[in-house]
Design an enzyme around this catalytic site. Structure first.
Site, PDB file in Angstrom:
ATOM      1  N   LYS A 117      -4.979 -10.638  -6.889  1.00 31.21           N
ATOM      2  CA  LYS A 117      -6.164 -10.813  -6.040  1.00 31.21           C
ATOM      3  C   LYS A 117      -7.271  -9.841  -6.473  1.00 31.21           C
ATOM      4  O   LYS A 117      -6.967  -8.695  -6.831  1.00 31.21           O
ATOM      5  CB  LYS A 117      -5.688 -10.506  -4.614  1.00 31.21           C
ATOM      6  CG  LYS A 117      -6.684 -10.524  -3.543  1.00 31.21           C
ATOM      7  CD  LYS A 117      -6.057 -10.050  -2.234  1.00 31.21           C
ATOM      8  CE  LYS A 117      -5.930  -8.541  -2.182  1.00 31.21           C
ATOM      9  NZ  LYS A 117      -5.743  -7.953  -0.871  1.00 31.21           N
ATOM     10  N   LYS A 128       0.815  -1.217   0.000  1.00 29.37           N
ATOM     11  CA  LYS A 128       0.000   0.000   0.000  1.00 29.37           C
ATOM     12  C   LYS A 128       0.847   1.266   0.000  1.00 29.37           C
ATOM     13  O   LYS A 128       0.442   2.297  -0.548  1.00 29.37           O
ATOM     14  CB  LYS A 128      -0.952   0.024   1.195  1.00 29.37           C
ATOM     15  CG  LYS A 128      -2.107  -0.941   1.039  1.00 29.37           C
ATOM     16  CD  LYS A 128      -3.302  -0.503   1.868  1.00 29.37           C
ATOM     17  CE  LYS A 128      -4.470  -1.433   1.634  1.00 29.37           C
ATOM     18  NZ  LYS A 128      -5.572  -1.201   2.543  1.00 29.37           N
ATOM     19  N   LYS A 184     -10.729  -3.958  -4.335  1.00 24.98           N
ATOM     20  CA  LYS A 184     -11.520  -2.754  -4.596  1.00 24.98           C
ATOM     21  C   LYS A 184     -10.711  -1.723  -5.358  1.00 24.98           C
ATOM     22  O   LYS A 184     -11.261  -0.884  -6.059  1.00 24.98           O
ATOM     23  CB  LYS A 184     -12.005  -2.148  -3.273  1.00 24.98           C
ATOM     24  CG  LYS A 184     -13.149  -2.910  -2.649  1.00 24.98           C
ATOM     25  CD  LYS A 184     -13.681  -2.162  -1.429  1.00 24.98           C
ATOM     26  CE  LYS A 184     -14.345  -3.129  -0.469  1.00 24.98           C
ATOM     27  NZ  LYS A 184     -14.196  -2.749   0.924  1.00 24.98           N
TER      28      LYS A 184
HETATM   29  P1  TYM Z   1     -10.853  -5.820   3.867  1.00 29.54           P
HETATM   30  O1  TYM Z   1     -11.823  -4.740   4.185  1.00 29.54           O
HETATM   31  O2  TYM Z   1      -9.827  -5.570   2.819  1.00 29.54           O
HETATM   32  O3  TYM Z   1     -11.624  -7.136   3.420  1.00 29.54           O
HETATM   33  C1  TYM Z   1     -12.689  -7.727   4.159  1.00 29.54           C
HETATM   34  C2  TYM Z   1     -12.583  -9.248   4.083  1.00 29.54           C
HETATM   35  O4  TYM Z   1     -12.605  -9.697   2.725  1.00 29.54           O
HETATM   36  C3  TYM Z   1     -11.503 -10.574   2.491  1.00 29.54           C
HETATM   37  N1  TYM Z   1     -11.065 -10.457   1.088  1.00 29.54           N
HETATM   38  C4  TYM Z   1     -11.002 -11.471   0.220  1.00 29.54           C
HETATM   39  N2  TYM Z   1     -11.279 -12.778   0.346  1.00 29.54           N
HETATM   40  C5  TYM Z   1     -11.117 -13.568  -0.759  1.00 29.54           C
HETATM   41  N3  TYM Z   1     -10.679 -13.087  -1.955  1.00 29.54           N
HETATM   42  C6  TYM Z   1     -10.375 -11.788  -2.129  1.00 29.54           C
HETATM   43  N4  TYM Z   1      -9.956 -11.329  -3.303  1.00 29.54           N
HETATM   44  C7  TYM Z   1     -10.527 -10.908  -1.007  1.00 29.54           C
HETATM   45  N5  TYM Z   1     -10.331  -9.578  -0.823  1.00 29.54           N
HETATM   46  C8  TYM Z   1     -10.663  -9.324   0.462  1.00 29.54           C
HETATM   47  C9  TYM Z   1     -10.434 -10.103   3.455  1.00 29.54           C
HETATM   48  O5  TYM Z   1      -9.482 -11.110   3.711  1.00 29.54           O
HETATM   49  C10 TYM Z   1     -11.270  -9.751   4.678  1.00 29.54           C
HETATM   50  O6  TYM Z   1     -11.521 -10.901   5.472  1.00 29.54           O
HETATM   51  N6  TYM Z   1      -7.530  -5.504   7.583  1.00 29.54           N
HETATM   52  C11 TYM Z   1      -8.859  -5.986   7.246  1.00 29.54           C
HETATM   53  C12 TYM Z   1      -9.965  -5.385   8.076  1.00 29.54           C
HETATM   54  C13 TYM Z   1      -9.851  -5.588   9.558  1.00 29.54           C
HETATM   55  C14 TYM Z   1     -10.048  -6.816  10.249  1.00 29.54           C
HETATM   56  C15 TYM Z   1      -9.933  -6.494  11.625  1.00 29.54           C
HETATM   57  C16 TYM Z   1     -10.286  -8.128   9.833  1.00 29.54           C
HETATM   58  C17 TYM Z   1      -9.621  -4.634  10.492  1.00 29.54           C
HETATM   59  N7  TYM Z   1      -9.664  -5.158  11.737  1.00 29.54           N
HETATM   60  C18 TYM Z   1     -10.047  -7.476  12.603  1.00 29.54           C
HETATM   61  C19 TYM Z   1     -10.416  -9.109  10.820  1.00 29.54           C
HETATM   62  C20 TYM Z   1     -10.296  -8.779  12.189  1.00 29.54           C
HETATM   63  C21 TYM Z   1      -9.142  -5.594   5.801  1.00 29.54           C
HETATM   64  O7  TYM Z   1      -8.590  -4.655   5.298  1.00 29.54           O
HETATM   65  O8  TYM Z   1     -10.141  -6.306   5.207  1.00 29.54           O
END
Ligand code: TYM
Length: 353
Positions: free
Chosen positions: A215, A133, A218
């Site tokens: 992957k 990032k 967004k």
């Molecule tokens: P975020 O907002 O990017 O994504 C939310 C969830 O979606 C999953 N994900 C995917 N799974 C499969 N294939 C993909 N291409 C894909 N893209 C995203 C992510 O793995 C996630 O589970 N850092 C985290 C947010 C967060 C969090 C937490 C998660 C903050 N605090 C505490 C768990 C526990 C994030 O940016 O997810």
């Protein structure tokens, strides 16, 4: 199922006993409408397993301000409400699960500071997400982006989560959370449950449709299908999805584009690899893509309807905010005492206050 899914043993850790069900916590950033990678890799399981687990879900708005170029205050407000609506639309039931907005609970930021003081710089230096990032211009990346995983650890540890259901890209952050919890417990006595990642064998890494080596994300909407895409947009995106010039339809991980499409197909339709290969024997990509479109449109139709019912006229987001506010305030009211109890335990263990 990969990852260590053993439920932490509270009695031996000297920690408070909770109900019989293991607790899960997960979070999602309010950075626009989720895509089918978020849905198939994580969100769908959250909704499906609400009976099985004592579930806590948060919209992590504090994480969404770590990249200044992507932070527009008015848009963020709408995105927070939009993400809460999306979670309700995919089936998160506020009667069964705790659903809240991270910044409504100050304990997240406070525990994050405390955990930052037991986190080594070396650990943070190894985080892949910061590297990707921040890009080339690391000097100008925010300190918040650098300490992002510490805030994530606070989210998880505050609620004594046993399991963290996420996609594969979050594996390293959950490992770091475990390291932080273990180090804290070693230094100050048993305080935190050491959580385990809950990452599925299938769907944990849905790839971009236009580039199956990357992957689905967004930040690259051309390769992603959003949960609100229209049937014609879905058809077009599958039609353009990258495949190869071979003729047979088989689950071969090295045929990345096809493998990704078959994985999505299997998650939607069910069935074994063999049954799906048999179903497509003698058929081509055209049939696969047509069936995929039909399945996904059917899966998303009720979600899109519920989203529209909740959000109302997208031109008037204030109405949506008013409609969702009671649910989110109630969620925060249920989350707060749990978070404050853990924070008090941690401060007490450290000799603070
Ligand atoms: P975020 O907002 O990017 O994504 C939310 C969830 O979606 C999953 N994900 C995917 N799974 C499969 N294939 C993909 N291409 C894909 N893209 C995203 C992510 O793995 C996630 O589970 N850092 C985290 C947010 C967060 C969090 C937490 C998660 C903050 N605090 C505490 C768990 C526990 C994030 O940016 O997810």
């Amino acid at each position: 199922m990969s990852g260590n899914t053993q439920v932490a043993d509270r009695a031996t850790a000297g920690l408070p006993q909770k109900g019989l069900r293991p607790r899960v916590l997960s979070g999602i950033q309010p950075t626009g409408i989720p895509h089918i990678g978020n849905y198939l890799g994580a969100m769908r399981h959250w909704a499906a397993e609400q009976e099985q687990y004592d579930s806590v879900f948060c919209v992590v708005d504090l994480h969404a301000i770590t990249v200044p170029a992507n932070h527009h205050p008015a848009e963020l407000q709408d995105n927070i409400i939009g993400m809460a609506a999306a979670l309700l639309a995919i089936g998160i039931d506020p009667q069964k699960s705790v659903l809240f907005i991270q910044s409504h609970i100050p304990a997240h930021a406070e525990l994050s500071w405390i955990l930052g003081c037991v986190t080594s710089l070396g650990w943070l230096n190894r985080m892949h997400q910061f590297k990707s990032k921040a890009g080339e211009d690391r000097e100008n990346a925010s300190a918040g982006l650098y300490t992002y995983p510490v805030l994530q650890a606070a989210d998880i540890l505050l609620y004594d989560a046993d399991l963290v259901p996420v996609g594969d890209d979050q594996r390293q952050h959950i490992e770091l959370t475990r390291d932080i919890a273990e180090r804290f417990n070693e230094r100050f006595g048993p305080t935190f449950i050491v959580p385990a990642p809950l990452i599925r064998e299938s769907g944990a890494r849905i790839m971009a449709l236009d580039d199956p080596t990357a992957k689905m994300s967004k930040s690259h909407p051309e390769g992603a299908i959003s949960l609100l895409d229209t049937p014609s947009a879905i058809k077009k995106k599958f039609a353009r999805a990258v495949t190869d010039s071979e003729r047979t339809i088989t689950f071969s991980p090295e045929r990345k584009g096809l493998y990704n499409l078959l994985t999505i197909y299997q998650l939607l339709a069910g069935g074994t690899d063999e049954a799906i290969e048999e179903h497509f024997a003698g058929k081509g990509y055209k049939e696969l893509k047509a069936e995929l479109t039909e399945l996904l449109v059917a899966e998303l139709a009720p979600i899109q309807q519920r989203y529209r019912d909740l959000v109302g006229d997208p031109a008037h987001p204030k109405q949506a905010k008013a409609a969702l506010a009671p649910i989110l305030l109630e969620g925060a009211a249920r989350a707060r005492p749990r978070a404050e109890a853990t924070l008090a335990r941690a401060k007490n263990a450290m000799g603070l206050g």
